[in-house]
Design a protein around this motif. Structure first.
Motif, PDB file in Angstrom:
ATOM      1  N   LEU A 147     116.140 -35.442   4.200  1.00 43.34           N
ATOM      2  CA  LEU A 147     116.646 -36.757   4.273  1.00 43.34           C
ATOM      3  C   LEU A 147     115.785 -37.787   3.510  1.00 43.34           C
ATOM      4  O   LEU A 147     116.114 -38.910   3.039  1.00 43.34           O
ATOM      5  CB  LEU A 147     117.040 -37.011   5.735  1.00 43.34           C
ATOM      6  CG  LEU A 147     118.080 -36.332   6.462  1.00 43.34           C
ATOM      7  CD1 LEU A 147     117.854 -36.741   8.056  1.00 43.34           C
ATOM      8  CD2 LEU A 147     119.340 -36.651   5.913  1.00 43.34           C
ATOM      9  N   ILE A 148     114.403 -37.615   3.528  1.00 42.98           N
ATOM     10  CA  ILE A 148     113.584 -38.816   3.076  1.00 42.98           C
ATOM     11  C   ILE A 148     113.387 -38.430   1.499  1.00 42.98           C
ATOM     12  O   ILE A 148     113.387 -39.201   0.806  1.00 42.98           O
ATOM     13  CB  ILE A 148     112.349 -38.586   3.800  1.00 42.98           C
ATOM     14  CG1 ILE A 148     112.438 -38.834   5.317  1.00 42.98           C
ATOM     15  CG2 ILE A 148     111.202 -39.271   3.128  1.00 42.98           C
ATOM     16  CD1 ILE A 148     112.660 -40.129   5.565  1.00 42.98           C
ATOM     17  N   LYS A 149     113.415 -37.038   0.890  1.00 46.28           N
ATOM     18  CA  LYS A 149     113.139 -36.838  -0.369  1.00 46.28           C
ATOM     19  C   LYS A 149     113.897 -37.628  -1.386  1.00 46.28           C
ATOM     20  O   LYS A 149     113.393 -38.160  -2.265  1.00 46.28           O
ATOM     21  CB  LYS A 149     113.246 -35.407  -0.671  1.00 46.28           C
ATOM     22  CG  LYS A 149     111.926 -34.495  -0.051  1.00 46.28           C
ATOM     23  CD  LYS A 149     112.177 -33.000  -0.368  1.00 46.28           C
ATOM     24  CE  LYS A 149     110.829 -32.373   0.345  1.00 46.28           C
ATOM     25  NZ  LYS A 149     111.158 -30.938   0.283  1.00 46.28           N
ATOM     26  N   PRO A 150     115.168 -37.874  -0.967  1.00 42.87           N
ATOM     27  CA  PRO A 150     116.278 -38.440  -1.975  1.00 42.87           C
ATOM     28  C   PRO A 150     115.927 -40.159  -2.091  1.00 42.87           C
ATOM     29  O   PRO A 150     116.114 -40.682  -3.069  1.00 42.87           O
ATOM     30  CB  PRO A 150     117.503 -38.258  -1.702  1.00 42.87           C
ATOM     31  CG  PRO A 150     117.451 -37.183  -0.526  1.00 42.87           C
ATOM     32  CD  PRO A 150     116.229 -37.078  -0.212  1.00 42.87           C
ATOM     33  N   VAL A 151     115.429 -40.633  -0.720  1.00 35.85           N
ATOM     34  CA  VAL A 151     114.757 -41.949  -0.769  1.00 35.85           C
ATOM     35  C   VAL A 151     113.875 -42.130  -1.840  1.00 35.85           C
ATOM     36  O   VAL A 151     113.710 -43.263  -2.756  1.00 35.85           O
ATOM     37  CB  VAL A 151     114.458 -42.320   0.649  1.00 35.85           C
ATOM     38  CG1 VAL A 151     114.140 -43.928   0.565  1.00 35.85           C
ATOM     39  CG2 VAL A 151     115.897 -42.111   1.451  1.00 35.85           C
ATOM     40  N   PHE A 152     112.917 -41.490  -1.547  1.00 40.58           N
ATOM     41  CA  PHE A 152     111.727 -41.391  -2.810  1.00 40.58           C
ATOM     42  C   PHE A 152     112.171 -41.185  -3.994  1.00 40.58           C
ATOM     43  O   PHE A 152     111.480 -41.672  -4.871  1.00 40.58           O
ATOM     44  CB  PHE A 152     110.489 -40.587  -2.044  1.00 40.58           C
ATOM     45  CG  PHE A 152     109.586 -41.236  -0.957  1.00 40.58           C
ATOM     46  CD1 PHE A 152     108.496 -41.793  -1.272  1.00 40.58           C
ATOM     47  CD2 PHE A 152     110.242 -41.335   0.343  1.00 40.58           C
ATOM     48  CE1 PHE A 152     107.809 -42.475  -0.347  1.00 40.58           C
ATOM     49  CE2 PHE A 152     109.540 -42.056   1.287  1.00 40.58           C
ATOM     50  CZ  PHE A 152     108.158 -42.660   1.084  1.00 40.58           C
ATOM     51  N   SER A 153     112.826 -40.237  -4.239  1.00 45.76           N
ATOM     52  CA  SER A 153     113.249 -39.923  -5.664  1.00 45.76           C
ATOM     53  C   SER A 153     113.764 -41.167  -6.370  1.00 45.76           C
ATOM     54  O   SER A 153     113.673 -41.224  -7.437  1.00 45.76           O
ATOM     55  CB  SER A 153     114.250 -38.619  -5.659  1.00 45.76           C
ATOM     56  OG  SER A 153     113.462 -37.470  -5.305  1.00 45.76           O
ATOM     57  N   ALA A 154     114.794 -41.763  -5.511  1.00 45.18           N
ATOM     58  CA  ALA A 154     115.486 -42.924  -6.182  1.00 45.18           C
ATOM     59  C   ALA A 154     114.361 -43.909  -6.603  1.00 45.18           C
ATOM     60  O   ALA A 154     114.441 -44.610  -7.525  1.00 45.18           O
ATOM     61  CB  ALA A 154     116.073 -43.494  -5.015  1.00 45.18           C
ATOM     62  N   ALA A 155     113.446 -44.188  -5.477  1.00 45.97           N
ATOM     63  CA  ALA A 155     112.220 -45.134  -6.028  1.00 45.97           C
ATOM     64  C   ALA A 155     111.660 -44.813  -7.289  1.00 45.97           C
ATOM     65  O   ALA A 155     111.389 -45.804  -7.970  1.00 45.97           O
ATOM     66  CB  ALA A 155     111.289 -45.136  -4.750  1.00 45.97           C
ATOM     67  N   MET A 156     111.143 -43.332  -7.471  1.00 39.07           N
ATOM     68  CA  MET A 156     110.707 -43.235  -8.540  1.00 39.07           C
ATOM     69  C   MET A 156     111.556 -43.276  -9.923  1.00 39.07           C
ATOM     70  O   MET A 156     110.904 -43.918 -10.776  1.00 39.07           O
ATOM     71  CB  MET A 156     110.475 -41.634  -8.766  1.00 39.07           C
ATOM     72  CG  MET A 156     109.670 -41.037  -7.453  1.00 39.07           C
ATOM     73  SD  MET A 156     108.006 -41.726  -7.049  1.00 39.07           S
ATOM     74  CE  MET A 156     108.728 -42.410  -5.669  1.00 39.07           C
ATOM     75  N   SER A 157     112.816 -43.321  -9.916  1.00 40.76           N
ATOM     76  CA  SER A 157     113.709 -43.458 -10.920  1.00 40.76           C
ATOM     77  C   SER A 157     113.876 -44.811 -11.257  1.00 40.76           C
ATOM     78  O   SER A 157     114.270 -45.267 -12.228  1.00 40.76           O
ATOM     79  CB  SER A 157     114.950 -42.693 -10.473  1.00 40.76           C
ATOM     80  OG  SER A 157     114.982 -41.504 -10.451  1.00 40.76           O
ATOM     81  N   ALA A 158     113.699 -45.943 -10.226  1.00 40.21           N
ATOM     82  CA  ALA A 158     113.788 -47.346 -10.320  1.00 40.21           C
ATOM     83  C   ALA A 158     112.661 -47.860 -10.836  1.00 40.21           C
ATOM     84  O   ALA A 158     112.464 -49.058 -10.860  1.00 40.21           O
ATOM     85  CB  ALA A 158     114.386 -47.643  -8.959  1.00 40.21           C
ATOM     86  N   CYS A 159     111.606 -47.281 -10.918  1.00 40.33           N
ATOM     87  CA  CYS A 159     110.410 -47.810 -11.829  1.00 40.33           C
ATOM     88  C   CYS A 159     110.645 -48.536 -12.907  1.00 40.33           C
ATOM     89  O   CYS A 159     111.250 -48.183 -13.661  1.00 40.33           O
ATOM     90  CB  CYS A 159     109.237 -46.983 -11.955  1.00 40.33           C
ATOM     91  SG  CYS A 159     108.188 -46.186 -10.584  1.00 40.33           S
ATOM     92  N   PRO A 160     109.940 -49.898 -12.933  1.00 43.44           N
ATOM     93  CA  PRO A 160     110.171 -50.777 -14.281  1.00 43.44           C
ATOM     94  C   PRO A 160     109.797 -50.009 -15.458  1.00 43.44           C
ATOM     95  O   PRO A 160     108.658 -49.120 -15.154  1.00 43.44           O
ATOM     96  CB  PRO A 160     109.505 -52.081 -13.892  1.00 43.44           C
ATOM     97  CG  PRO A 160     108.413 -51.537 -12.972  1.00 43.44           C
ATOM     98  CD  PRO A 160     109.209 -50.432 -12.088  1.00 43.44           C
ATOM     99  N   TYR A 161     109.653 -50.408 -16.648  1.00 44.43           N
ATOM    100  CA  TYR A 161     109.379 -50.052 -17.748  1.00 44.43           C
ATOM    101  C   TYR A 161     107.741 -50.289 -17.576  1.00 44.43           C
ATOM    102  O   TYR A 161     107.416 -51.400 -17.151  1.00 44.43           O
ATOM    103  CB  TYR A 161     109.821 -50.745 -18.945  1.00 44.43           C
ATOM    104  CG  TYR A 161     111.318 -50.136 -19.356  1.00 44.43           C
ATOM    105  CD1 TYR A 161     111.156 -48.510 -19.615  1.00 44.43           C
ATOM    106  CD2 TYR A 161     112.126 -50.764 -19.365  1.00 44.43           C
ATOM    107  CE1 TYR A 161     112.670 -48.004 -20.131  1.00 44.43           C
ATOM    108  CE2 TYR A 161     113.713 -50.264 -19.492  1.00 44.43           C
ATOM    109  CZ  TYR A 161     113.517 -48.814 -19.923  1.00 44.43           C
ATOM    110  OH  TYR A 161     114.806 -48.537 -20.297  1.00 44.43           O
ATOM    111  N   ARG A 162     106.795 -49.479 -18.208  1.00 40.92           N
ATOM    112  CA  ARG A 162     105.489 -49.576 -18.343  1.00 40.92           C
ATOM    113  C   ARG A 162     105.150 -51.201 -18.709  1.00 40.92           C
ATOM    114  O   ARG A 162     104.317 -51.951 -18.012  1.00 40.92           O
ATOM    115  CB  ARG A 162     104.814 -48.580 -18.932  1.00 40.92           C
ATOM    116  CG  ARG A 162     103.300 -48.606 -19.312  1.00 40.92           C
ATOM    117  CD  ARG A 162     102.890 -47.830 -20.451  1.00 40.92           C
ATOM    118  NE  ARG A 162     101.152 -48.125 -20.123  1.00 40.92           N
ATOM    119  CZ  ARG A 162     100.528 -47.078 -19.545  1.00 40.92           C
ATOM    120  NH1 ARG A 162     101.083 -45.893 -18.926  1.00 40.92           N
ATOM    121  NH2 ARG A 162      99.321 -47.306 -19.501  1.00 40.92           N
ATOM    122  N   LYS A 163     105.445 -51.413 -19.677  1.00 38.27           N
ATOM    123  CA  LYS A 163     104.982 -52.677 -20.399  1.00 38.27           C
ATOM    124  C   LYS A 163     105.545 -54.044 -19.480  1.00 38.27           C
ATOM    125  O   LYS A 163     104.752 -54.741 -19.479  1.00 38.27           O
ATOM    126  CB  LYS A 163     105.766 -53.105 -21.910  1.00 38.27           C
ATOM    127  CG  LYS A 163     107.099 -53.179 -21.923  1.00 38.27           C
ATOM    128  CD  LYS A 163     107.596 -53.417 -23.224  1.00 38.27           C
ATOM    129  CE  LYS A 163     108.986 -53.160 -23.706  1.00 38.27           C
ATOM    130  NZ  LYS A 163     110.015 -53.505 -22.499  1.00 38.27           N
TER     131      LYS A 163
END
Length: 205
Positions: A147-163
């Motif tokens: 149940l928790i893994k998708p929540v964290f996966s969504a956060a990883m995908s939502a990271c801003p661009y590096r710059k």
């Protein structure tokens, strides 16, 4: 929200306490001072505000919830809790483990953040989402349920661009990178001490 960065400074200058400033008593089995450690952990969570996505809210609230468990114990028994290690060992003597379990999860969260940031600083062409995803895989993911893994996966995908992320950390990019290296090195040392402590028989419940 993250505080305003002073002119010529970096986001780390706005932290109430840095892990660089957390006292560690090498002569007393690397005892980590509780008050400063909790302030530094709280300060770190403002980094998630800079990541800018609501997807990181669960990550931030999880870490702050674990800080609260430790602080509640610290306030309830201050004389027995001057260091993180004594706080946990004295709590376990009462047959409770709320704060100690909080420390276990907080340490995992700190390791995840430390690994992601230090990897990203050391690889100038890597995007944040890749650094965070790789750090998640080896720190928190093995302990998370389905149940928790998708929540964290969504956060990883939502990271801003590096710059975009680094520009929010300060205007002088060389200074930002240098300070992040120093900061993550100090955090890495603390995480290693805590992981070693939590592995001990007397820290189990």
């Amino acid at each position: 929200m993250a505080a305003a960065i002073p002119p010529g400074g970096t986001l780390l200058d706005t932290f109430k306490k840095s892990f660089v400033d957390v006292p560690i008593d090498a002569e007393k089995d690397n005892a980590i001072s509780t008050a400063e450690f909790l302030e530094a952990a709280e300060s770190l969570t403002t980094m998630f505000d800079v990541l800018g996505s609501v997807a990181f809210s669960p990550v931030k609230s999880d870490m702050l919830g674990n800080v609260k468990k430790l602080r509640d114990r610290f306030l309830a028994a201050p004389l027995e809790s001057e260091t993180i290690q004594s706080l946990c060992l004295n709590e376990l003597k009462t047959k409770k483990h709320t704060a100690t379990e909080g420390l276990l999860w907080l340490t995992r969260g700190l390791e995840f953040t430390c690994l992601a940031l230090s990897q990203n600083v050391s690889k100038p062409t890597e995007e944040l989402s890749d650094s965070f995803r790789s750090a998640y895989g080896v720190t928190l993911k093995p302990h998370h349920g389905f149940l928790i893994k998708p929540v964290f996966s969504a956060a990883m995908s939502a990271c801003p661009y590096r710059k975009d992320f680094y520009s929010k950390l300060g205007s002088d990019q060389e200074k930002v990178a240098a300070e992040l290296r120093t900061y993550t090195a100090a955090l890495d040392k603390i995480v290693a001490i805590l992981k070693g402590f939590l592995e001990r028989k007397e820290a189990k419940w």
